[in-house]
Scaffold this active site. Structure first.
Site, PDB file in Angstrom:
ATOM      1  CB  THR A   2      -0.906  -0.015   1.266  1.00 17.44           C
ATOM      2  OG1 THR A   2      -1.413   1.288   1.511  1.00 17.44           O
ATOM      3  CG2 THR A   2      -0.138  -0.445   2.513  1.00 17.44           C
ATOM      4  CG  ASP A   3      -1.122   4.987  -0.995  1.00 16.92           C
ATOM      5  OD1 ASP A   3      -1.639   4.422  -0.003  1.00 16.92           O
ATOM      6  OD2 ASP A   3      -1.742   5.838  -1.677  1.00 16.92           O
ATOM      7  CD  GLU A   4      -3.336   3.439   4.137  1.00 18.31           C
ATOM      8  OE1 GLU A   4      -3.241   3.394   5.367  1.00 18.31           O
ATOM      9  OE2 GLU A   4      -4.402   3.301   3.515  1.00 18.31           O
TER      10      GLU A   4
ATOM     11  CE  LYS B 176       0.039  -4.594   3.110  1.00 22.74           C
ATOM     12  NZ  LYS B 176      -0.339  -5.949   2.573  1.00 22.74           N
TER      13      LYS B 176
ATOM     14  CE1 TYR C 237      -3.114  -2.552   6.044  1.00 20.91           C
ATOM     15  CE2 TYR C 237      -3.075  -0.204   5.535  1.00 20.91           C
ATOM     16  CZ  TYR C 237      -3.147  -1.523   5.113  1.00 20.91           C
ATOM     17  OH  TYR C 237      -3.241  -1.810   3.782  1.00 20.91           O
TER      18      TYR C 237
HETATM   19  P1  NAD Z   1      -9.767  -7.109   2.796  1.00 21.65           P
HETATM   20  O1  NAD Z   1      -9.696  -6.795   4.256  1.00 21.65           O
HETATM   21  O2  NAD Z   1     -11.039  -6.871   2.058  1.00 21.65           O
HETATM   22  O3  NAD Z   1      -9.403  -8.652   2.577  1.00 21.65           O
HETATM   23  C1  NAD Z   1      -8.354  -9.291   3.251  1.00 21.65           C
HETATM   24  C2  NAD Z   1      -8.542 -10.799   3.073  1.00 21.65           C
HETATM   25  O4  NAD Z   1      -7.445 -11.467   3.709  1.00 21.65           O
HETATM   26  C3  NAD Z   1      -9.825 -11.334   3.724  1.00 21.65           C
HETATM   27  O5  NAD Z   1     -10.481 -12.211   2.849  1.00 21.65           O
HETATM   28  C4  NAD Z   1      -9.314 -12.082   4.951  1.00 21.65           C
HETATM   29  O6  NAD Z   1     -10.142 -13.172   5.331  1.00 21.65           O
HETATM   30  C5  NAD Z   1      -7.953 -12.552   4.478  1.00 21.65           C
HETATM   31  N1  NAD Z   1      -7.029 -12.804   5.585  1.00 21.65           N
HETATM   32  C6  NAD Z   1      -6.762 -11.996   6.645  1.00 21.65           C
HETATM   33  N2  NAD Z   1      -5.863 -12.588   7.449  1.00 21.65           N
HETATM   34  C7  NAD Z   1      -5.541 -13.766   6.880  1.00 21.65           C
HETATM   35  C8  NAD Z   1      -4.646 -14.820   7.213  1.00 21.65           C
HETATM   36  N3  NAD Z   1      -3.917 -14.773   8.332  1.00 21.65           N
HETATM   37  N4  NAD Z   1      -4.556 -15.866   6.384  1.00 21.65           N
HETATM   38  C9  NAD Z   1      -5.302 -15.952   5.247  1.00 21.65           C
HETATM   39  N5  NAD Z   1      -6.158 -14.997   4.885  1.00 21.65           N
HETATM   40  C10 NAD Z   1      -6.284 -13.914   5.688  1.00 21.65           C
HETATM   41  O7  NAD Z   1      -8.554  -6.339   2.138  1.00 21.65           O
HETATM   42  P2  NAD Z   1      -8.378  -5.652   0.708  1.00 21.65           P
HETATM   43  O8  NAD Z   1      -8.855  -4.263   0.805  1.00 21.65           O
HETATM   44  O9  NAD Z   1      -8.892  -6.566  -0.326  1.00 21.65           O
HETATM   45  O10 NAD Z   1      -6.783  -5.582   0.624  1.00 21.65           O
HETATM   46  C11 NAD Z   1      -6.038  -6.664   0.046  1.00 21.65           C
HETATM   47  C12 NAD Z   1      -4.570  -6.308   0.070  1.00 21.65           C
HETATM   48  O11 NAD Z   1      -4.369  -5.093  -0.655  1.00 21.65           O
HETATM   49  C13 NAD Z   1      -4.009  -6.056   1.473  1.00 21.65           C
HETATM   50  O12 NAD Z   1      -2.729  -6.611   1.547  1.00 21.65           O
HETATM   51  C14 NAD Z   1      -3.962  -4.544   1.585  1.00 21.65           C
HETATM   52  O13 NAD Z   1      -2.925  -4.136   2.449  1.00 21.65           O
HETATM   53  C15 NAD Z   1      -3.683  -4.154   0.143  1.00 21.65           C
HETATM   54  N6  NAD Z   1      -4.176  -2.833  -0.256  1.00 21.65           N
HETATM   55  C16 NAD Z   1      -5.480  -2.479  -0.037  1.00 21.65           C
HETATM   56  C17 NAD Z   1      -5.908  -1.221  -0.447  1.00 21.65           C
HETATM   57  C18 NAD Z   1      -7.338  -0.772  -0.239  1.00 21.65           C
HETATM   58  O14 NAD Z   1      -7.624   0.420  -0.385  1.00 21.65           O
HETATM   59  N7  NAD Z   1      -8.273  -1.655   0.073  1.00 21.65           N
HETATM   60  C19 NAD Z   1      -5.035  -0.346  -1.081  1.00 21.65           C
HETATM   61  C20 NAD Z   1      -3.716  -0.746  -1.304  1.00 21.65           C
HETATM   62  C21 NAD Z   1      -3.311  -2.004  -0.883  1.00 21.65           C
HETATM   63  P1  TYD Z   2     -10.279   4.221   5.026  1.00 20.42           P
HETATM   64  O1  TYD Z   2     -11.273   3.760   4.017  1.00 20.42           O
HETATM   65  O2  TYD Z   2     -10.335   3.641   6.402  1.00 20.42           O
HETATM   66  O3  TYD Z   2      -8.834   4.023   4.366  1.00 20.42           O
HETATM   67  P2  TYD Z   2      -7.383   4.520   4.902  1.00 20.42           P
HETATM   68  O4  TYD Z   2      -7.495   4.983   6.295  1.00 20.42           O
HETATM   69  O5  TYD Z   2      -6.599   3.250   4.803  1.00 20.42           O
HETATM   70  O6  TYD Z   2      -6.952   5.580   3.939  1.00 20.42           O
HETATM   71  O7  TYD Z   2     -10.395   5.809   5.172  1.00 20.42           O
HETATM   72  C1  TYD Z   2     -10.242   6.670   4.072  1.00 20.42           C
HETATM   73  C2  TYD Z   2     -10.260   8.089   4.593  1.00 20.42           C
HETATM   74  O8  TYD Z   2     -11.557   8.367   5.136  1.00 20.42           O
HETATM   75  C3  TYD Z   2      -9.284   8.329   5.735  1.00 20.42           C
HETATM   76  O9  TYD Z   2      -8.759   9.665   5.612  1.00 20.42           O
HETATM   77  C4  TYD Z   2     -10.127   8.215   6.975  1.00 20.42           C
HETATM   78  C5  TYD Z   2     -11.473   8.738   6.514  1.00 20.42           C
HETATM   79  N1  TYD Z   2     -12.648   8.142   7.203  1.00 20.42           N
HETATM   80  C6  TYD Z   2     -13.615   8.969   7.761  1.00 20.42           C
HETATM   81  O10 TYD Z   2     -13.528  10.220   7.703  1.00 20.42           O
HETATM   82  N2  TYD Z   2     -14.688   8.388   8.371  1.00 20.42           N
HETATM   83  C7  TYD Z   2     -14.823   7.042   8.475  1.00 20.42           C
HETATM   84  O11 TYD Z   2     -15.830   6.568   9.064  1.00 20.42           O
HETATM   85  C8  TYD Z   2     -13.823   6.197   7.882  1.00 20.42           C
HETATM   86  C9  TYD Z   2     -13.936   4.706   7.946  1.00 20.42           C
HETATM   87  C10 TYD Z   2     -12.749   6.800   7.256  1.00 20.42           C
END
Ligand code: NAD
Ligand code: TYD
Length: 345
Positions: A128-130, A156, A152
């Site tokens: 992630t970019d985070e 990562k 988090y």
């Molecule tokens: P999500 O929370 O929707 O899904 C995570 C999945 O991983 C779930 O199905 C969960 O059951 C599974 N999981 C968790 N712990 C596990 C374990 N110990 N063993 C096996 N499976 C396990 O997450 P997402 O939003 O789909 O993100 C997927 C990946 O992409 C993550 O690595 C996240 O850091 C990365 N990512 C997400 C975003 C975003 O905005 N959602 C952006 C950039 C990167």
């Molecule tokens: P989120 O979807 O939790 O992603 P991340 O924190 O990983 O970027 O949140 C996106 C943005 O929205 C973040 O700046 C936090 C804000 N946010 C709210 O203002 N209210 C909320 O209830 C949530 C879940 C997030």
């Protein structure tokens, strides 16, 4: 190198948001065999894969990426691994960091170690970019220092470093992607966009943390999946690739757009206490993956409108996700911020 050349691809975390969209994308692209390994935590949901179950070439295994035996069984005869499995919600990491270290660090280590033993040909660590921490101006490049500021992003960042160490130390062909905030169908309603849409559909307000001027770069899940697939096929081992769409928006603006798309009033936007250590802005320079041939295709306004419609049309998918465990989490997280102050318990 195209997707169809891999005999069997392991997709960990494939029952979550991006992983399930990615599994679907791989099958569309002609992947002969996919194995999904997922622990099915609160975020994992077999309903995300319902349309893939029973298709030739698709197999689901319930298991933990931190369990060496489960990982060895799932990785058998796989030539590629794409690791999505993670604890992913910043707010939950502030409440309970231990699970983040266990899955995002220890679990990633078990996958890497097993991949070395199995002789896996390509390993993509989805990050992630985070991990760059907040970037008040400019854009992060892949070579920038990592300055994560919450459990988090710290977990990562640690996973990224282990992945890169396994390339340097053992020659495992690892690529790391660092994607921006992703949105689209099948995202758990704990995250900002689906939480906002589903709260409004339930007649509840959108809780905006602090002043709502924090900025995220919104990347459609389909564009994100295309980027990860490109890195899987054409990325260079040992390299990191940022993935960003250039759709920077303050949270307040996103909330107002969602309210408007549902024909509602801005009164439903409610400021609540800020997230501790809230990163104000993320922004990546994506020129490295663009040089590989990727470019985002879905404009944010279209992608957001389509996503709002998807949640409107799939109440049966998200309604169960907002009860039980989630209701408990909501009380713990949002009660402390004051969003429940108007008797919404
Ligand atoms: P999500 O929370 O929707 O899904 C995570 C999945 O991983 C779930 O199905 C969960 O059951 C599974 N999981 C968790 N712990 C596990 C374990 N110990 N063993 C096996 N499976 C396990 O997450 P997402 O939003 O789909 O993100 C997927 C990946 O992409 C993550 O690595 C996240 O850091 C990365 N990512 C997400 C975003 C975003 O905005 N959602 C952006 C950039 C990167
Ligand atoms: P989120 O979807 O939790 O992603 P991340 O924190 O990983 O970027 O949140 C996106 C943005 O929205 C973040 O700046 C936090 C804000 N946010 C709210 O203002 N209210 C909320 O209830 C949530 C879940 C997030």
């Amino acid at each position: 190198m195209e997707i169809a050349r891999f005999r069997r691809i392991l997709v960990t975390g494939g029952a979550g948001f991006i992983g399930s969209n990615f599994a679907r994308y791989l099958l569309e692209q002609g992947a002969p065999e996919i194995v999904v390994l997922d622990k099915l935590t609160y975020a994992g949901n077999l309903a995300n894969l319902a349309d893939l179950a029973g298709r030739p070439g698709f197999r689901f295994i319930q298991g933990d990426i931190a369990d060496p035996a489960a990982v060895a069984a799932a990785m058998e005869n796989c030539d590629a691994v794409v690791n999505f499995a993670a604890e992913t919600h910043v707010d939950r990491s502030l409440l309970e960091p231990a699970a983040f270290i266990q899955t995002n660090v220890q679990g990633t280590y078990v996958l890497l170690e097993t991949a070395v033993r199995c002789g896996v040909e390509r390993f993509v660590q989805v990050s992630t970019d985070e991990v760059y921490g907040e970037v008040l101006t400019g854009r992060s490049r892949e070579s920038d220092p990592l300055r994560p500021r919450n459990p988090y992003s710290a977990s990562k960042a640690s996973g990224d470093l282990f992945a890169l160490a396994y390339y340097a130390s053992y020659g495992l062909p690892v690529m790391v992607t660092r994607g921006a905030n992703t949105y689209g169908p099948y995202q758990h309603p704990e995250k900002f966009i689906p939480l906002s849409v589903t709260n409004l559909l339930e007649g509840r307000p959108i809780p905006i943390y602090g002043d709502g001027r924090q900025e995220r770069d919104w990347l459609h899940v389909r564009d994100h999946c295309r980027a990860i697939a490109l890195v899987l096929t054409r990325g260079e081992p040992g390299q990191v690739y940022n993935v960003g769409a250039g759709n920077h928006r303050p949270n307040l603006e996103v909330a107002r757009t969602i309210v408007r798309l549902l024909g509602l009033s801005d009164d439903l936007i409610q400021h609540v206490a800020d997230r501790p250590g809230h990163d104000r802005r993320y922004a990546v320079d994506a020129s490295k993956i663009e040089a590989l041939g990727w470019t985002p295709e879905i404009p944010f306004d279209e992608g957001l409108a389509e996503t709002v419609r998807w949640y409107e049309a799939h109440r049966e998918w998200w309604t169960p996700l907002k009860s039980g465990e989630f209701a408990d989490y909501y009380r713990r997280n949002y009660g402390a911020r004051g969003v429940l102050g108007r008797g919404e318990q």
